[in-house]
Design an enzyme around this catalytic site. Structure first.
Site, PDB file in Angstrom:
ATOM      1  N   ASN A   1       6.586   6.400  -1.153  1.00 11.59           N
ATOM      2  CA  ASN A   1       7.920   5.804  -1.361  1.00 11.59           C
ATOM      3  C   ASN A   1       8.573   5.336  -0.059  1.00 11.59           C
ATOM      4  O   ASN A   1       9.792   5.239   0.010  1.00 11.59           O
ATOM      5  CB  ASN A   1       8.861   6.785  -2.071  1.00 11.59           C
ATOM      6  CG  ASN A   1       8.283   7.227  -3.405  1.00 11.59           C
ATOM      7  OD1 ASN A   1       7.771   6.392  -4.151  1.00 11.59           O
ATOM      8  ND2 ASN A   1       8.321   8.507  -3.689  1.00 11.59           N
ATOM      9  N   ARG A   2       7.748   5.090   0.961  1.00 12.02           N
ATOM     10  CA  ARG A   2       8.265   4.618   2.255  1.00 12.02           C
ATOM     11  C   ARG A   2       9.184   5.636   2.944  1.00 12.02           C
ATOM     12  O   ARG A   2       9.932   5.280   3.841  1.00 12.02           O
ATOM     13  CB  ARG A   2       9.016   3.276   2.113  1.00 12.02           C
ATOM     14  CG  ARG A   2       8.159   2.153   1.504  1.00 12.02           C
ATOM     15  CD  ARG A   2       6.997   1.798   2.434  1.00 12.02           C
ATOM     16  NE  ARG A   2       6.270   0.602   2.011  1.00 12.02           N
ATOM     17  CZ  ARG A   2       5.056   0.619   1.432  1.00 12.02           C
ATOM     18  NH1 ARG A   2       4.428   1.762   1.190  1.00 12.02           N
ATOM     19  NH2 ARG A   2       4.457  -0.510   1.133  1.00 12.02           N
ATOM     20  N   LEU A   3       9.091   6.924   2.521  1.00 11.95           N
ATOM     21  CA  LEU A   3       9.876   7.978   3.185  1.00 11.95           C
ATOM     22  C   LEU A   3       8.996   8.606   4.267  1.00 11.95           C
ATOM     23  O   LEU A   3       8.602   9.774   4.183  1.00 11.95           O
ATOM     24  CB  LEU A   3      10.304   9.045   2.164  1.00 11.95           C
ATOM     25  CG  LEU A   3      11.600   8.784   1.420  1.00 11.95           C
ATOM     26  CD1 LEU A   3      11.940   9.963   0.509  1.00 11.95           C
ATOM     27  CD2 LEU A   3      12.756   8.572   2.410  1.00 11.95           C
TER      28      LEU A   3
ATOM     29  N   ARG B   1       0.851  -1.179   0.000  1.00 16.24           N
ATOM     30  CA  ARG B   1       0.000   0.000   0.000  1.00 16.24           C
ATOM     31  C   ARG B   1       0.884   1.226   0.000  1.00 16.24           C
ATOM     32  O   ARG B   1       1.927   1.236   0.648  1.00 16.24           O
ATOM     33  CB  ARG B   1      -0.829  -0.070   1.292  1.00 16.24           C
ATOM     34  CG  ARG B   1      -1.494   1.188   1.699  1.00 16.24           C
ATOM     35  CD  ARG B   1      -2.262   0.969   3.002  1.00 16.24           C
ATOM     36  NE  ARG B   1      -2.913   2.199   3.395  1.00 16.24           N
ATOM     37  CZ  ARG B   1      -3.563   2.371   4.534  1.00 16.24           C
ATOM     38  NH1 ARG B   1      -3.652   1.384   5.393  1.00 16.24           N
ATOM     39  NH2 ARG B   1      -4.140   3.506   4.808  1.00 16.24           N
TER      40      ARG B   1
END
Ligand code: FMN
Length: 235
Positions: free
Chosen positions: A212-214, A8
């Protein structure tokens, strides 16, 4: 279906240093209120929430379990265990939950009072991680909460030797019936082995999912003078 392919993207909103309250309990309350939809502002948002609640009621579905939190404790050998309990209060002292003092978690907390809590509010793409020392609530506070529980739950507190092996469902229900008979026509007192705990936070982290998982992460750490240091953490 491959579990590894389920993913997700988190893109609802961000969390900036300037968004944060100086006090993490105030920050927690703000996020909790948002997760509960209480801070609805604007006519469209209010309408959407009303519509959502109407649909939810019509479908018979329960609203998201906002107060559910994972509680991690450790045994004498340092082996962790975790389970879900319900948050029953939060104030300047910390986070309150109720349980059986002789359960596995109760025994572990008696040996090592350090514990951790995790909340995950998926609709807000938010996580809150808390760690600190756990103490028993004053008995009068546990009494007051116990009194507010439905009678069946109060009977169950007597009937369940939480975390112990039980022969079968029938044995459990028989125990409940016995305690129900014992207190027939009377108030059910709080068992001495059941009550509240208070986790006083030494650390609270607020996590907001980002693309972007940042992700955005801010950690509050309690200082010796009781003030809070706030730092951004790498995702
Ligand atoms: C949504 C949810 C809420 C729960 N709330 C509580 C709670 O408030 N107190 C409690 O003792 N157990 C609660 N439980 C049960 C615990 O997860 C656990 O099974 C029980 O406390 C025994 O844990 P232990 O053997 O590790 O001590 C809850 C479970 C779920 C799934």
């Amino acid at each position: 279906m491959s579990i590894a392919d389920l993913r997700r993207e988190y893109n609802l909103t961000g969390l900036r240093r300037s968004d944060l309250e100086a006090d993490p309990i105030a920050q927690f309350k703000r996020w909790f209120a948002q997760a509960a939809g209480a801070r609805a502002s604007g006519r469209v948002r209010k309408f959407c929430i009303k519509l959502y609640k109407t649909l939810l009621a019509a479908s018979g579905a329960e609203p998201m379990d906002l107060t559910a939190m994972s509680l991690a404790t450790m045994d004498a050998e340092g082996r962790p265990s975790a389970r879900v309990v319900l948050l029953k209060g939060v104030d300047q002292r910390g986070f309150i939950f109720y349980t059986n003092y002789e359960s596995r978690k109760g025994q572990e907390l008696a040996l090592n009072p350090q514990a951790a809590l995790v909340f995950y509010w998926s609709e807000q793409e938010r996580q809150v991680c808390v760690a600190g020392e756990v103490t028993k609530l004053p008995p009068a506070e546990s009494d007051a909460y116990f009194k507010s529980r439905p009678r069946g739950s109060r009977i169950a507190a007597w009937a369940s030797q939480q975390s112990a092996v039980v022969r079968d469902r029938a044995a459990l229900e028989e125990k409940w019936q016995q305690w129900e008979a014992q207190y027939a026509g009377q108030e059910v007192p709080r068992p001495p082995f059941w009550g509240g705990y208070l986790l006083s936070p030494a650390r609270i982290e607020f996590w907001q999912g980002r693309p972007n998982r940042l992700h955005d992460r801010f950690r509050y750490t309690r200082q010796p003078d009781q003030s809070w240091r706030i730092e951004r953490l790498s995702p």
